[in-house]
Scaffold this active site. Structure first.
Site, PDB file in Angstrom:
ATOM      1  N   ARG A  37    -113.163  -0.181  43.390  1.00 22.21           N
ATOM      2  CA  ARG A  37    -113.044   0.631  44.679  1.00 22.21           C
ATOM      3  C   ARG A  37    -112.049   1.636  44.856  1.00 22.21           C
ATOM      4  O   ARG A  37    -112.196   2.900  45.427  1.00 22.21           O
ATOM      5  CB  ARG A  37    -113.280  -0.289  45.580  1.00 22.21           C
ATOM      6  CG  ARG A  37    -114.616  -0.950  45.594  1.00 22.21           C
ATOM      7  CD  ARG A  37    -114.904  -1.705  46.829  1.00 22.21           C
ATOM      8  NE  ARG A  37    -116.291  -2.037  46.964  1.00 22.21           N
ATOM      9  CZ  ARG A  37    -116.980  -3.190  47.443  1.00 22.21           C
ATOM     10  NH1 ARG A  37    -116.007  -3.932  48.101  1.00 22.21           N
ATOM     11  NH2 ARG A  37    -117.927  -3.413  47.374  1.00 22.21           N
ATOM     12  N   LYS A 217    -133.553 -12.376  49.136  1.00 20.32           N
ATOM     13  CA  LYS A 217    -134.616 -12.650  50.394  1.00 20.32           C
ATOM     14  C   LYS A 217    -135.492 -11.618  50.503  1.00 20.32           C
ATOM     15  O   LYS A 217    -135.031 -10.278  50.588  1.00 20.32           O
ATOM     16  CB  LYS A 217    -133.518 -12.718  51.635  1.00 20.32           C
ATOM     17  CG  LYS A 217    -132.858 -13.854  51.851  1.00 20.32           C
ATOM     18  CD  LYS A 217    -132.093 -14.099  52.917  1.00 20.32           C
ATOM     19  CE  LYS A 217    -131.474 -15.192  53.216  1.00 20.32           C
ATOM     20  NZ  LYS A 217    -130.394 -15.121  54.174  1.00 20.32           N
ATOM     21  N   GLY A 369    -124.287  -3.529  45.138  1.00 21.54           N
ATOM     22  CA  GLY A 369    -124.239  -4.943  45.441  1.00 21.54           C
ATOM     23  C   GLY A 369    -124.516  -5.736  44.118  1.00 21.54           C
ATOM     24  O   GLY A 369    -123.866  -5.307  42.992  1.00 21.54           O
ATOM     25  N   GLY A 392    -125.280  -2.933  51.237  1.00 20.93           N
ATOM     26  CA  GLY A 392    -126.109  -2.777  52.281  1.00 20.93           C
ATOM     27  C   GLY A 392    -126.288  -1.431  52.624  1.00 20.93           C
ATOM     28  O   GLY A 392    -127.365  -1.052  53.102  1.00 20.93           O
TER      29      GLY A 392
END
Ligand code: AMP
Length: 412
Positions: A37, A217, A369, A392
């Site tokens: 990052r 999910k 992610g 996200g």
């Protein structure tokens, strides 16, 4: 409309406040275990320093509560300042806080081409106050605004190069640029690249356009599946969320992870998608989730004592065929528990198919992610058109949600 970038602004002698994402993983001793990052922000940082800007960097790290500095201190950004200094080959000043008299003094004494890193913005609870909450609570609103005002007052130019937090309305992401109206407010090269690739892939895709969605999910991804069914030629489903779809089609799922309360939504998505929504043909199942455990490939029902942990070989072959014919592929979420062998096989095979697709000229975009980690694990990061830095954020982007933190910035 494209956003104005840092290259369109004269930074010489100017104080440039840049929001970066230095939320790096660390071990128990605080040592940085992956500095990707920090490296990804280097092009913008080097551009500003080379052109004589006085660079003030700000970031969050981890999840400090912002109420007790002593309790939060493990989340200091000091190691990131040291690592950045090593990468730049010049010292990076570490500020004792991100606002306050000492910080103002430090910034006032900076020279052209110098760089400082403010301490973790999440050491102040005001950073994460949601605008929705602040709207009905004057004290919260005042707290967020006065925090943002102090940050805004530090600089002449605002830069957003933190794609991973672009979907949030944090003070450093949204309130600060709002308060710097009239001053240049631009994107850095990393955010520019993210917006270009994600935007192009989703809004003007070369067809066939295939999306692959996996992960844990289905509840996290209902919005994105729905949005992508409106844009894609085919949506391929994998990961644990496939079992909720299996339940919705009346199949038995054994001990697999499911969200029983999402079965109705899964049925709706299957109806909406019709032939364009593809579910796995077979699964790799096991008794326990253990490295090297015995596995079975199953089609149809999964017996009570087994759980599905990866897509099966027939599914891999079918998905590969669809990817082979695609011109644009967007991928978010692993196909199985890729962190534990042998349940990485499906995810690695999909990563390989995408790499081959890139090789023949297709556009391949990986949402950040876990899918980004999987592509890294496969050693194929360089073989994708774009690997997003935001998990996200890329998901919300794919869902078509507007990013206020980007909208507030100047148009090109
Ligand atoms: P997400 O954060 O929703 O993208 O989910 C990523 C996680 O889903 C990864 O840690 C995977 O190990 C996990 N996962 C993928 N497939 C399965 C599965 N079949 N059963 C349990 N977990 C899974």
């Amino acid at each position: 409309m494209a956003k104005k970038t840092i290259s369109a602004v004269n930074v010489k002698g100017k104080r440039v406040l840049m929001r970066v994402d230095f939320n790096v993983p660390q071990d128990e001793t605080g040592a940085i275990t992956d500095d990707a990052r920090i490296r990804k922000a280097l092009p913008t940082i080097q551009h500003i320093l080379k052109n004589g800007g006085r660079l003030i960097l700000m970031s969050h790290l981890g999840r400090p509560k912002g109420e007790d500095r002593e309790a939060d201190k493990a989340w200091t950004l000091a190691p990131a300042a040291i690592r950045l200094g090593e990468l730049l080959g010049q010292p990076v000043l570490m500020a004792p806080d991100c606002v306050g008299a000492e910080v103002e003094n430090m910034v006032a004494n900076m020279q052209d081409g110098q760089c400082c890193l403010l301490e973790n913005v999440r050491f102040h609870a005001a950073e994460q106050i949601k605008d929705k909450k602040a709207k009905d609570d004057p004290a919260l609103k005042e707290s967020k605004q006065s925090f943002a005002q102090q940050l805004a007052a530090l600089a002449d130019i605002y830069v957003n190069d933190a794609f991973g937090t672009c979907h949030r309305d944090n003070a450093s992401m949204l309130t600060v640029p709002q308060m710097m109206a009239g001053k240049p407010r631009v994107v850095g090269f990393l955010v520019e690249k993210e917006l270009k690739y994600l935007g192009e892939a989703l809004n003007m895709p070369k067809r066939p356009f295939v999306a692959i969605l996996g992960g844990k999910k289905v509840s996290d991804k209902i919005g994105v599946i729905e949005a992508l069914l409106g844009k894609c030629d085919t949506v391929l489903i994998g990961g644990a969320m496939q079992y909720t779809f299996m339940l919705a089609s009346g199949k038995k799922v054994g001990n697999s992870l499911v969200e029983a309360d999402k079965v109705e939504e899964a049925k709706q998505l299957m109806k909406l998608g019709g032939d364009r929504l593809k579910l796995p043909i077979d699964v790799v199942a096991a008794k326990d989730l253990k490295e090297g455990t015995a596995t079975q490939v199953l089609e149809g029902d999964i017996p009570d004592d087994l759980q599905g942990l990866d897509i099966g070989p027939k599914t891999v072959a079918e998905y590969k065929k669809i990817i082979d014919a695609a011109q644009t592929v967007a991928w978010n979420g692993p196909m199985g528990v890729f962190e534990i062998k042998p349940f990485d096989v499906g995810t690695m095979a999909i990563a390989q198919s995408l790499a081959e697709a890139t090789g023949r000229g297709a556009i391949t975009v990986i949402g950040g992610g876990d899918s980004a980690s999987a592509v890294g694990q496969a050693g194929l990061e360089d073989k994708m058109t774009h690997v997003s830095t935001g998990g996200g954020a890329s998901l919300e982007f794919m869902e078509g949600k507007p990013f206020k933190a980007v909208e507030v910035l100047d148009e090109a």
